[in-house]
Write a protein that holds these residues in place. Structure first.
Motif, short mmCIF file in Angstrom:
data_model
loop_
_atom_site.label_atom_id
_atom_site.label_comp_id
_atom_site.label_asym_id
_atom_site.label_seq_id
_atom_site.Cartn_x
_atom_site.Cartn_y
_atom_site.Cartn_z
N CYS A 1 -6.41 -6.98 -59.70
CA CYS A 1 -5.19 -7.09 -59.86
C CYS A 1 -4.43 -7.27 -59.25
O CYS A 1 -3.18 -7.78 -58.15
CB CYS A 1 -4.83 -6.62 -61.22
N TRP A 2 -4.58 -6.16 -58.10
CA TRP A 2 -3.71 -5.66 -56.68
C TRP A 2 -4.39 -6.40 -55.69
O TRP A 2 -3.45 -6.62 -54.56
CB TRP A 2 -4.12 -4.21 -56.48
N LEU A 3 -5.71 -6.50 -55.44
CA LEU A 3 -5.86 -7.47 -53.90
C LEU A 3 -5.01 -8.83 -54.87
O LEU A 3 -4.77 -9.90 -53.82
CB LEU A 3 -7.42 -7.72 -54.32
N PHE A 4 -4.87 -9.08 -55.68
CA PHE A 4 -4.82 -10.71 -55.97
C PHE A 4 -3.33 -10.02 -55.80
O PHE A 4 -1.83 -11.22 -55.54
CB PHE A 4 -4.55 -11.09 -57.97
N ALA A 5 -1.97 -9.17 -56.09
CA ALA A 5 -0.91 -9.14 -55.74
C ALA A 5 -0.90 -8.97 -54.31
O ALA A 5 0.52 -9.79 -54.05
CB ALA A 5 -0.79 -7.78 -56.79
N VAL A 6 -1.44 -8.38 -53.79
CA VAL A 6 -1.00 -7.87 -52.46
C VAL A 6 -1.18 -9.28 -51.85
O VAL A 6 -0.37 -9.57 -50.44
CB VAL A 6 -1.85 -6.52 -51.71
N GLY A 7 -2.69 -10.64 -52.51
CA GLY A 7 -2.57 -11.67 -51.83
C GLY A 7 -1.41 -12.88 -52.19
O GLY A 7 -0.61 -13.10 -51.04
N SER A 8 -1.03 -12.72 -52.90
CA SER A 8 -0.01 -13.53 -53.22
C SER A 8 1.55 -13.51 -52.85
O SER A 8 2.56 -14.03 -51.84
CB SER A 8 0.76 -13.22 -54.91
N LEU B 1 1.84 -13.35 -58.13
CA LEU B 1 1.67 -12.58 -58.14
C LEU B 1 2.16 -11.99 -60.18
O LEU B 1 2.14 -10.22 -59.49
CB LEU B 1 3.18 -12.46 -57.78
N ALA B 2 3.01 -12.44 -60.21
CA ALA B 2 3.45 -12.75 -61.84
C ALA B 2 2.69 -12.14 -62.62
O ALA B 2 2.13 -11.38 -63.86
CB ALA B 2 4.52 -13.12 -62.20
N ALA B 3 1.53 -12.74 -62.77
CA ALA B 3 0.18 -12.84 -63.77
C ALA B 3 -0.98 -12.09 -63.30
O ALA B 3 -1.41 -11.12 -63.55
CB ALA B 3 -0.71 -13.93 -63.34
N ALA B 4 -0.99 -11.20 -61.59
CA ALA B 4 -1.35 -10.42 -61.32
C ALA B 4 -1.27 -8.46 -62.01
O ALA B 4 -1.97 -8.09 -62.13
CB ALA B 4 -1.78 -10.28 -59.79
N LEU B 5 -0.05 -8.31 -61.87
CA LEU B 5 0.82 -7.85 -62.35
C LEU B 5 1.08 -7.81 -63.88
O LEU B 5 0.82 -6.09 -64.11
CB LEU B 5 2.21 -7.40 -61.60
N LEU B 6 0.78 -8.61 -64.88
CA LEU B 6 1.26 -8.65 -65.84
C LEU B 6 0.27 -7.45 -66.91
O LEU B 6 0.25 -6.58 -67.33
CB LEU B 6 1.14 -9.55 -66.59
#
Length: 215
Positions: free
Chosen positions: A22-29, A194-199
């Protein structure tokens, strides 16, 4: 020795977690959202914006690899979704990297837009497979489930990236078909991812379904 590959996969799954994913997706987003934020390209220059997308694409690829390792069993809808998404992120590595130095219409169309469009198609297919896996595992309507919310927000991001690719088509003159759509689609898609990764990282995540958690 026959059991060694399976043992390696098991160790990899134990080493990487949903939090890593999730954090990797969030940072990339976040990198993609920043790169396409209104006014950023004008203020910092297109090269800087393209470089931000290139950096973000590698966080996407790392996250997609983690998700693929964690998904299973091989061949399932969850695994197919993760595998297709991983291919899409690699294509984005190619397109965003090429965009940093491609300055001719032919190069932009062949080296930038073509893999970008293919990556967007891969993301759309991945999103559809993710929704299908969610529906098969938990039902079509679970709006109070974190996984349901994350999966559908991710799907919306995939659609936005697809629209962005349509807008980014490079004409023979070197002008993009719809620059506003290209930037807006990437910006909105990045915010959705970003929202999908942080949820799933929320303080009180609801019960997850199956063996995969979408990001």
């Amino acid at each position: 020795m026959r059991g060694e590959p399976r043992g390696v996969v098991t160790r990899l799954r134990a080493a990487v977690t949903l939090t890593h994913q999730c954090w990797l997706f969030a940072v990339g987003s976040a990198f993609f959202a920043l790169a396409t934020a209104p006014g950023l390209a004008d203020a910092a220059g297109e090269t800087a914006a393209n470089a931000l997308c290139f950096v973000g694409s590698w966080f996407f690829t790392s996250a997609a690899w983690v998700q693929l390792v964690r998904s299973g069993p091989e061949g399932s809808l969850q695994w197919q979704s993760a595998a297709t998404q991983f291919v899409g992120t690699v294509l984005f590595n190619v397109s965003t990297g090429a965009s940093v130095w491609a300055h001719r219409a032919i190069a932009e169309r062949g080296l930038v837009w073509a893999p970008d469009a293919a990556g967007s198609v891969a993301f759309l297919v991945s999103g559809v497979l993710g929704v299908a896996a969610l529906t098969a595992g938990a039902g079509a309507w679970r709006p109070r489930s974190t996984d349901w919310q994350s999966t559908w927000i991710n799907m919306a991001g995939c659609v936005a990236f697809g629209l962005s690719a349509l807008g980014a088509f490079v004409r023979a003159s070197g002008v993009t078909a719809d620059e506003a759509l290209a930037n807006a689609g990437t910006f909105v898609g990045a915010l959705c991812f970003l929202a999908a990764a942080l949820l799933p990282l929320g303080p009180r995540p609801r019960r997850r379904w199956g063996s995969i958690e979408r990001a």
